[in-house]
Design a protein around this motif. Sequence first.
Motif, PDB file in Angstrom:
ATOM      1  N   PRO A   1       3.028 -22.224  11.459  1.00 13.54           N
ATOM      2  CA  PRO A   1       2.912 -22.080  10.003  1.00 13.54           C
ATOM      3  C   PRO A   1       1.595 -21.403   9.638  1.00 13.54           C
ATOM      4  CG  PRO A   1       2.652 -24.376  10.676  1.00 13.54           C
ATOM      5  CD  PRO A   1       3.105 -23.605  11.878  1.00 13.54           C
ATOM      6  N   VAL A   2       1.693 -20.355   8.844  1.00 18.93           N
ATOM      7  CA  VAL A   2       0.478 -19.645   8.447  1.00 18.93           C
ATOM      8  C   VAL A   2       0.070 -20.086   7.055  1.00 18.93           C
ATOM      9  CG1 VAL A   2       0.701 -17.644   9.931  1.00 18.93           C
ATOM     10  CG2 VAL A   2       1.895 -17.681   7.762  1.00 18.93           C
ATOM     11  N   GLY A   3      -1.178 -20.359   6.897  1.00 13.90           N
ATOM     12  CA  GLY A   3      -1.652 -20.984   5.665  1.00 13.90           C
ATOM     13  C   GLY A   3      -1.993 -19.989   4.580  1.00 13.90           C
ATOM     14  N   PHE A   4      -2.567 -20.526   3.549  1.00 10.59           N
ATOM     15  CA  PHE A   4      -2.959 -19.805   2.354  1.00 10.59           C
ATOM     16  C   PHE A   4      -4.195 -18.953   2.646  1.00 10.59           C
ATOM     17  CE2 PHE A   4      -4.120 -20.583  -2.331  1.00 10.59           C
ATOM     18  CZ  PHE A   4      -3.155 -19.713  -2.765  1.00 10.59           C
ATOM     19  N   ASN A   5      -5.050 -19.459   3.519  1.00 13.02           N
ATOM     20  CA  ASN A   5      -6.346 -18.845   3.744  1.00 13.02           C
ATOM     21  C   ASN A   5      -6.443 -18.114   5.074  1.00 13.02           C
ATOM     22  OD1 ASN A   5      -7.358 -20.077   1.335  1.00 13.02           O
ATOM     23  ND2 ASN A   5      -7.342 -22.000   2.446  1.00 13.02           N
ATOM     24  N   ALA A   6      -5.632 -18.542   6.046  1.00 12.02           N
ATOM     25  CA  ALA A   6      -5.802 -18.015   7.394  1.00 12.02           C
ATOM     26  C   ALA A   6      -5.297 -16.581   7.528  1.00 12.02           C
ATOM     27  CB  ALA A   6      -5.097 -18.913   8.402  1.00 12.02           C
ATOM     28  N   LEU A   7      -4.282 -16.197   6.736  1.00 12.05           N
ATOM     29  CA  LEU A   7      -3.668 -14.887   6.915  1.00 12.05           C
ATOM     30  C   LEU A   7      -4.454 -13.787   6.195  1.00 12.05           C
ATOM     31  CD1 LEU A   7      -1.169 -14.076   8.503  1.00 12.05           C
ATOM     32  CD2 LEU A   7       0.117 -14.076   6.385  1.00 12.05           C
ATOM     33  N   ASP A   8      -5.010 -14.125   5.068  1.00 12.40           N
ATOM     34  CA  ASP A   8      -5.716 -13.118   4.277  1.00 12.40           C
ATOM     35  C   ASP A   8      -6.965 -13.761   3.703  1.00 12.40           C
ATOM     36  OD1 ASP A   8      -6.540 -11.053   2.720  1.00 12.40           O
ATOM     37  OD2 ASP A   8      -5.073 -11.403   1.147  1.00 12.40           O
ATOM     38  N   GLY A   9      -8.033 -13.675   4.421  1.00 19.78           N
ATOM     39  CA  GLY A   9      -9.237 -14.419   4.054  1.00 19.78           C
ATOM     40  C   GLY A   9     -10.026 -13.781   2.940  1.00 19.78           C
ATOM     41  N   ASP A  10     -11.125 -14.405   2.588  1.00 14.12           N
ATOM     42  CA  ASP A  10     -11.985 -13.870   1.548  1.00 14.12           C
ATOM     43  C   ASP A  10     -13.417 -14.362   1.759  1.00 14.12           C
ATOM     44  OD1 ASP A  10     -12.748 -12.424  -0.577  1.00 14.12           O
ATOM     45  OD2 ASP A  10     -11.542 -13.452  -2.046  1.00 14.12           O
TER      46      ASP A  10
ATOM     47  N   HIS B   1       0.807  -1.221   0.000  1.00 13.82           N
ATOM     48  CA  HIS B   1       0.000   0.000   0.000  1.00 13.82           C
ATOM     49  C   HIS B   1       0.847   1.281   0.000  1.00 13.82           C
ATOM     50  CE1 HIS B   1      -3.786  -2.076   0.231  1.00 13.82           C
ATOM     51  NE2 HIS B   1      -3.292  -2.866   1.170  1.00 13.82           N
TER      52      HIS B   1
END
Lengths: 371, 369
Positions: B360-369, B235
């Motif tokens: 470990p941070v996943g594909f979905n947990a850090l930046d959801g939708d 940003h």
Amino acid sequence: MTNRRRFLANVLGLGALGLLASPFAAATQTAPNPRRFMSARADAQGRFFATVFDDEGRVYADVRMPTRGHGSAVAPSGREAVMFSRRPGDFLLVIDPADGRLLTRVTAAPGRFFDGHGCFVAGRLYVTETLAETGDGLIGVYDPQDAYRRIGEFSSGGLDPHDIRVVGERTLVVANGGILTHPDAPRVKLNLDTMDPSLAYLDAVDGSLVAQLRLPPSMHQSSIRHLAVARDGTVAVAMQYEGPSTARVPLVALHRPGTMRLETLALPEPLLVSLRNYCGSAAVDATGRVLGVSSPRGGLMLFWDVQDGRLLGSTELRDGCGIAAAGDEGTFLLTSGLGGVHRHHAGDAGMSAIDRSLFTDSRWDNHLLTL
Amino acid sequence: MRRLKTLTLIAVMTVAATAAAAAPSADDYRRLNLDLVDHHILPRYVRLADAAAALERSTEGYCTTPMGTTPAELDQAWQTTVDAWQSAQHLRFGPVELFMRGMRIAFWPDPRNSVGRQLDELLASGDPAALEPDRFAHGSIATQGLPAFERLLHDATPARSDADRAFRCAAMQAIAHNVADMTAGMLSDWRDGNDGFREIIRRAGEPGVHYHTPREATLDLFKSLHAALEVVADHKLKRPLGDSLQAARPQLAESWRSERSLDNVRLNLAAAEALYLGEDPQSEGGFSHFVRTTAGDTALDDLLRRAFKQTRATAQSIGMPLERAVADPAERRKVEKLAREAAALKALLAQRLAPALGIPVGFNALDGD
């Protein structure tokens, strides 16, 4: 079936639901055609794909995508499937799910972006979109008979339309998440103080707003994002709460046909805390009677009996988000953003991973579709 | 450049060997959490609350006492408050979430110009009742914080009348009071009492506490670190840079009116590095110490230290304000380099640091939708 599973199932009341006694279950287990699924994924190198696979580990389509995909939809014929780019998305791909052939690529209309979901009904493809300038929610209408040409649009009834499903012959049900965004600050939420999420029913043919449901005003920061439709027409709503993470609010609600209210589903406090105010996806099983909801942040999947709103059980899956019906009653296929595709039966304690390196090495996106 | 490529390359290698170490214990996580709360979080909120209180006094002096406070002194008090905010902005969990305080202190990014539109509405109304503290704090959030103050200080159209001038000053006082009130509230909500957020983090794992385990609190700290780099890369730099020199958009920079957008980025990077290192590199705190000892991965710690150092040095090397640098052929390259380095560091944090921390941070947990 192990004794332990039967024991757990009985404790949870699955026996009464008929999930164990089904003769149908045995038949589908030996069915000659394995069930097929579709999902977006990233590989270990961070490349994006739209992938069609079955629950025995075969891969039918694995189409490279320039950016991350999200939801998908399959035509009633089963011969065409659509993968939507993640919001704010600017393209969708139409592929042949049998072999991954790219049939069409559709670019978002000027000034609009795709929100990541869509569905087929009445011979058309309906796609959730946002008018970038104002943030107004739209449903874009595309003609599969004419290379998916965009033939119209109408209001979604709110901001931030996300998931979209069909109920009955020609009614669309849309999750208006209520969140204002702008392409100059992708994915940043700009109106958390004035959010107005809603569940909207729209006539697919003329675009008119048939009905619109909201939660009580005190819950205006609960974004309605994902949907599943049960056999009896009940629409299940999975929400994401945008208020303080220490607050405890319901995250799943049902809208039953013939009523005009959203009925929230209560959870025991420890489970509710575990969801971290975030549900990622929803699905019903093949019988349309068991609802599954995923919480990737909580690493938890929850299962309910739709008819009486009773919690049937839960299972842990870290960053588990994709969930889809997998044939038998109460059986779901689950995927994780940390890798892995698993079969799970609602009420069981564990789950079984499908052993294939592409499955375990992929970072699976939020949504899984049963083809 | 070559070094950057190395960083990027390592960032995408997810199967890098990590030293074999026992899984961290709950006590390991708790020690890390409390060190960061006591030496990183609380001092930053103290500084922010102090700066905001001083801004409130300064604004009052400027508006009510002739010759009480000069415009330069007022600007200095505002700059100090923004410095303190930029040094705490990455902390996005706990009391800052309550009552939407984070957004009310600084509504940004603002691509729809909500601050401008709502401030214009307020000024046009000239309604003193709208500035009454309780009503102001419950009004439109975009006018409540530091960006609105910046406009009144650095980008105001000339006052139409004495009454208009007096109302603008009253609006600045309302903002300063509101920010002082929120920042004092955040500090108190962290520090004081049995349900203070420090106590919630200390008691993580006890029945009925927000955090089921101390590791969950570590995840919130990690997410703050990750978000700091994400906001800078995606940003604060990428948007004003645009796709090319010709497409640069300086007015998407965070504080272009006061030309302090680059200072903000430097403070954000310094804060992120401090969160990683711990506030005193000699002490046994911070993520860095955890990585070296508990996780036993000195190579990773060395790599992350180098990455922070290099990224901060690049930010330091830019020789003009960001809003001008993005449109300057020579300086723009440095901004682009900084954006790439910040993005590479963000990837390193997600792909290397998180697993080393055991979260470990996943594909979905850090930046959801």
